[in-house]
Design a protein around this motif. Structure first.
Motif, mmCIF file in Angstrom:
data_model
loop_
_atom_site.group_PDB
_atom_site.id
_atom_site.type_symbol
_atom_site.label_atom_id
_atom_site.label_comp_id
_atom_site.label_asym_id
_atom_site.label_seq_id
_atom_site.Cartn_x
_atom_site.Cartn_y
_atom_site.Cartn_z
ATOM 1 N N VAL A 47 1.883 -6.024 6.403
ATOM 2 C CA VAL A 47 1.390 -6.543 5.122
ATOM 3 C C VAL A 47 1.435 -5.455 4.052
ATOM 4 C CG1 VAL A 47 -0.654 -7.391 3.905
ATOM 5 C CG2 VAL A 47 -0.040 -8.352 6.124
ATOM 6 N N ILE A 48 0.964 -4.254 4.391
ATOM 7 C CA ILE A 48 0.978 -3.144 3.438
ATOM 8 C C ILE A 48 2.412 -2.759 3.076
ATOM 9 C CG2 ILE A 48 0.418 -0.698 3.148
ATOM 10 C CD1 ILE A 48 -2.071 -1.178 4.850
ATOM 11 N N HIS A 49 3.279 -2.708 4.079
ATOM 12 C CA HIS A 49 4.673 -2.316 3.842
ATOM 13 C C HIS A 49 5.370 -3.275 2.884
ATOM 14 C CE1 HIS A 49 8.705 -0.820 4.631
ATOM 15 N NE2 HIS A 49 9.087 -2.037 4.978
ATOM 16 N N TYR A 50 5.265 -4.569 3.160
ATOM 17 C CA TYR A 50 5.958 -5.545 2.313
ATOM 18 C C TYR A 50 5.272 -5.726 0.966
ATOM 19 C CZ TYR A 50 9.076 -6.700 6.133
ATOM 20 O OH TYR A 50 10.041 -6.633 7.115
ATOM 21 N N SER A 51 3.982 -5.465 0.895
ATOM 22 C CA SER A 51 3.304 -5.491 -0.407
ATOM 23 C C SER A 51 3.838 -4.388 -1.305
ATOM 24 C CB SER A 51 1.796 -5.331 -0.219
ATOM 25 O OG SER A 51 1.255 -6.412 0.506
ATOM 26 N N LYS A 52 4.074 -3.214 -0.716
ATOM 27 C CA LYS A 52 4.649 -2.115 -1.489
ATOM 28 C C LYS A 52 6.054 -2.467 -1.973
ATOM 29 C CE LYS A 52 2.081 1.660 0.708
ATOM 30 N NZ LYS A 52 2.199 2.874 1.570
ATOM 31 N N ILE A 53 6.833 -3.124 -1.112
ATOM 32 C CA ILE A 53 8.196 -3.519 -1.500
ATOM 33 C C ILE A 53 8.155 -4.513 -2.650
ATOM 34 C CG2 ILE A 53 10.260 -4.749 -0.731
ATOM 35 C CD1 ILE A 53 9.870 -3.543 2.015
ATOM 36 N N ILE A 54 7.278 -5.511 -2.551
ATOM 37 C CA ILE A 54 7.161 -6.515 -3.622
ATOM 38 C C ILE A 54 6.705 -5.865 -4.920
ATOM 39 C CG2 ILE A 54 5.883 -8.565 -4.363
ATOM 40 C CD1 ILE A 54 5.817 -9.435 -1.419
ATOM 41 N N TYR A 55 5.764 -4.936 -4.832
ATOM 42 C CA TYR A 55 5.291 -4.243 -6.033
ATOM 43 C C TYR A 55 6.425 -3.432 -6.669
ATOM 44 C CZ TYR A 55 3.013 -0.775 -8.964
ATOM 45 O OH TYR A 55 2.666 0.033 -10.008
ATOM 46 N N THR A 56 7.195 -2.731 -5.837
ATOM 47 C CA THR A 56 8.296 -1.917 -6.367
ATOM 48 C C THR A 56 9.352 -2.776 -7.044
ATOM 49 O OG1 THR A 56 7.954 -0.275 -4.608
ATOM 50 C CG2 THR A 56 10.072 -0.230 -5.756
ATOM 51 N N ILE A 57 9.679 -3.919 -6.414
ATOM 52 C CA ILE A 57 10.683 -4.808 -7.001
ATOM 53 C C ILE A 57 10.208 -5.371 -8.335
ATOM 54 C CG2 ILE A 57 11.885 -7.015 -6.695
ATOM 55 C CD1 ILE A 57 11.963 -6.419 -3.695
ATOM 56 N N SER A 58 8.970 -5.837 -8.370
ATOM 57 C CA SER A 58 8.438 -6.395 -9.620
ATOM 58 C C SER A 58 8.306 -5.318 -10.687
ATOM 59 C CB SER A 58 7.085 -7.059 -9.361
ATOM 60 O OG SER A 58 6.140 -6.114 -8.881
#
Length: 218
Positions: free
Chosen positions: A102-113
């Motif tokens: 969850v933390i890993h993919y949240s960081k990815i989504i934040y970086t993309i946005s």
């Protein structure tokens, strides 16, 4: 089973009453807790034990013979062992793994946005701009004394090492999942073994209905 029967049959009557059964189960949980810790510290409810007791007291004598006691112990001990395995598996393996994903993919989504909006407006990070606007609006609504308290708390939080802040998301996710998943999983275990008990009784083609008043212990 023989040892358990001798220990739980405290009056040496050759059979086990409901009170002796539940007291014996509590003793077993305490002994398990010495070796496996918290997972063994939550015994089955008195109502559940009473339901299994009366269900497998096939002759309605109010006590369990050694044969009936053997079936009850297989069900209740298996439930205890399954609860221990599920709690340790969730706590030590599944919950931490899910939290990391969850933390890993949240960081990815934040970086993309972040990159997406940054390409639209390079002046300032739009997420930071939104935060500043919300914070300014909040400060505008609150009285001066509350602003002073907020600044004091912010300064205190700023002194906390960054390593601790990095562990906060994992801690929150772990506590949240444990609070929701663990009780749900353990309740499913109880339902499974309740069905197993009814299956033992109904295997001969007959069903037993337990009057509610019999489910209450004296």
């Amino acid at each position: 089973v023989d040892w358990s029967f001798d220990v739980i049959d405290s009056d040496d009557s050759g059979d086990v009453s409901l009170e002796e059964l539940y007291s014996g189960l509590l003793l077993v949980h305490l002994k398990f807790a010495v070796y496996v810790g918290a997972p063994a510290c939550r015994p089955a409810s008195r109502e559940y034990v009473a339901e299994i007791f009366h269900l497998l007291d096939t002759d309605d004598s109010g006590t369990l013979t050694k044969e009936e006691f053997t079936i009850v112990m297989k069900i209740l001990y298996s439930q205890v062992f399954t609860r221990i395995v599920i709690q340790w598996t969730l706590t030590l393996m599944i919950v931490p793994l899910v939290s990391q994903y969850v933390i890993h993919y949240s960081k990815i989504i934040y970086t993309i946005s972040h990159d997406f909006w940054k390409n639209i407006d390079d002046d300032i990070d739009p997420l930071q701009r939104l935060f500043y606007k919300l914070w300014s609006y909040f400060l505008h609504l609150t009285p001066e004394w509350m602003d002073d308290i907020g600044r004091s708390l912010w300064n205190a939080a700023d002194k906390i090492p960054k390593g601790i802040w990095k562990s906060v998301p994992m801690t929150i996710l772990t506590v949240g999942q444990t609070s929701v998943l663990l009780p749900f999983a353990l309740s499913r275990v109880e339902e499974f073994f309740r069905g197993l008990a009814y299956g033992n009784v109904g295997g001969g083609g007959r069903e037993r209905s337990i009057p509610r008043k019999k489910l209450k212990m004296n």
